[in-house]
Design an enzyme around this catalytic site. Structure first.
Site, mmCIF file in Angstrom:
data_model
loop_
_atom_site.group_PDB
_atom_site.id
_atom_site.type_symbol
_atom_site.label_atom_id
_atom_site.label_comp_id
_atom_site.label_asym_id
_atom_site.label_seq_id
_atom_site.Cartn_x
_atom_site.Cartn_y
_atom_site.Cartn_z
ATOM 1 N N HIS A 89 0.822 -1.217 0.000
ATOM 2 C CA HIS A 89 0.000 0.000 0.000
ATOM 3 C C HIS A 89 0.852 1.262 0.000
ATOM 4 O O HIS A 89 0.854 2.050 0.954
ATOM 5 C CB HIS A 89 -0.979 -0.030 1.182
ATOM 6 C CG HIS A 89 -1.915 -1.190 1.105
ATOM 7 N ND1 HIS A 89 -3.085 -1.151 0.383
ATOM 8 C CD2 HIS A 89 -1.800 -2.456 1.578
ATOM 9 C CE1 HIS A 89 -3.674 -2.338 0.441
ATOM 10 N NE2 HIS A 89 -2.922 -3.150 1.160
ATOM 11 N N HIS A 99 -8.544 -6.172 1.789
ATOM 12 C CA HIS A 99 -7.802 -5.227 2.644
ATOM 13 C C HIS A 99 -8.619 -4.855 3.893
ATOM 14 O O HIS A 99 -8.066 -4.680 4.973
ATOM 15 C CB HIS A 99 -7.475 -3.986 1.820
ATOM 16 C CG HIS A 99 -6.523 -3.023 2.446
ATOM 17 N ND1 HIS A 99 -5.457 -3.392 3.236
ATOM 18 C CD2 HIS A 99 -6.479 -1.651 2.376
ATOM 19 C CE1 HIS A 99 -4.799 -2.315 3.625
ATOM 20 N NE2 HIS A 99 -5.395 -1.256 3.135
#
Ligand SMILES: [Zn+2]
Length: 280
Positions: A89, A99
């Site tokens: 990320h 996520h």
């Protein structure tokens, strides 16, 4: 004779000035050459370089490129190779639904049709400039629709804050250049209000993207926008750039991430194609 399907293709892709000519030509036996050529399309790179100074989430390991070879070998040919590492990320990247939504798609499982599609660009630069803690709400989308028409199902919705112009100055872009857990409370950048996420779910969009570090604003602690969208398998593109070069609609976005098996996200190469007939 040109078939009706063929005629529709020709009409769709000719520039406005030749529309009448092309439409009339389709009724004769004369074959019409589409005015649109791939050479006249414009390609816009929506991706920051991935480099040592790329901005990453404060808790993630930043990008490293380690030289393995760079020179002429003893056999007389040149050879270059590097190792790389970093958190999923950081830089221009995708969030896979897993996520923030357990059991949902990992990055390798996202179907290609979620990553390629027609884009709309919502300009929120004024409120973003005025307030680094601003949150884009449903009213921003309804105002956009009044000006440009409805956001259709399966659109890729891009939010333009112009924070990308602060890249790679982490203090200006994130609100802090510190790393570690304590830095997260110091984040200040615009994002999507959870109500805006629910509104986008109602429009059945394909994906969302923006030119800040996160789809939730910097001061978020519960990440409700992430959770709302990812529970519906709507992925997000973060740290995009060059959104100021796109018209409000009419482009096609290709956002293809590194295919990390089991990944919660990953580096993304995102580009937009602006057809020649789309005026800016
Ligand atoms: Zn992310």
């Amino acid at each position: 004779m040109t078939t009706p399907v063929r005629s529709a293709f020709h009409i769709r892709f000719v520039v406005a000035g030749t529309l009448v000519l092309a439409a009339s030509a389709c009724t004769s036996s004369t074959e019409v050459t589409p005015a649109r050529t791939t050479h006249a399309d414009r390609y816009v790179d929506l991706t920051h370089d991935l480099a040592a100074d790329s901005i990453f989430w404060p808790t993630g390991e930043t990008f490293r490129l380690e030289k393995v070879a760079d020179g002429v070998t003893d056999k007389g040919y040149y050879y270059a190779s590097n190792n790389y590492s970093g958190n999923e990320h950081g830089g221009t990247h995708i969030d896979a639904p897993i996520h923030f939504a357990q059991g949902h798609w990992t990055v390798d499982q996202i179907p290609l049709d979620r990553l390629i599609g027609p884009a709309v660009v919502v300009d929120v630069t004024a409120e973003s400039r005025a307030n680094a803690d601003s949150q884009i709400g449903p009213a921003d989308f309804t105002a956009w629709e009044q000006a440009h028409g409805q956001i259709e199902a399966d659109s890729i919705v891009l939010i333009r804050t112009d924070f990308s112009k602060r890249w790679p100055d982490a203090r200006a872009y994130l609100g802090t250049d510190e790393h570690g857990d304590a830095a997260v409370a110091k984040l200040h950048f615009p994002g999507l209000h959870p109500d805006a996420a629910k509104w986008l779910v109602g429009r059945r969009i394909r994906a969302v993207g923006l030119d800040t570090a996160s789809i939730d604003y910097g001061q978020s602690t519960l990440f409700e926008t992430h959770r709302t969208l990812y529970e519906r398998n709507i992925p997000a593109f973060e740290n995009l750039t060059a959104l100021d070069q796109l018209p409000p609609r009419g482009t096609t976005v290709f956002a293809l991430p590194m295919k990390i098996k089991g990944g919660s996200g990953g580096p993304l190469r995102a580009v937009a194609v602006i057809p020649a007939e789309v005026s800016r």
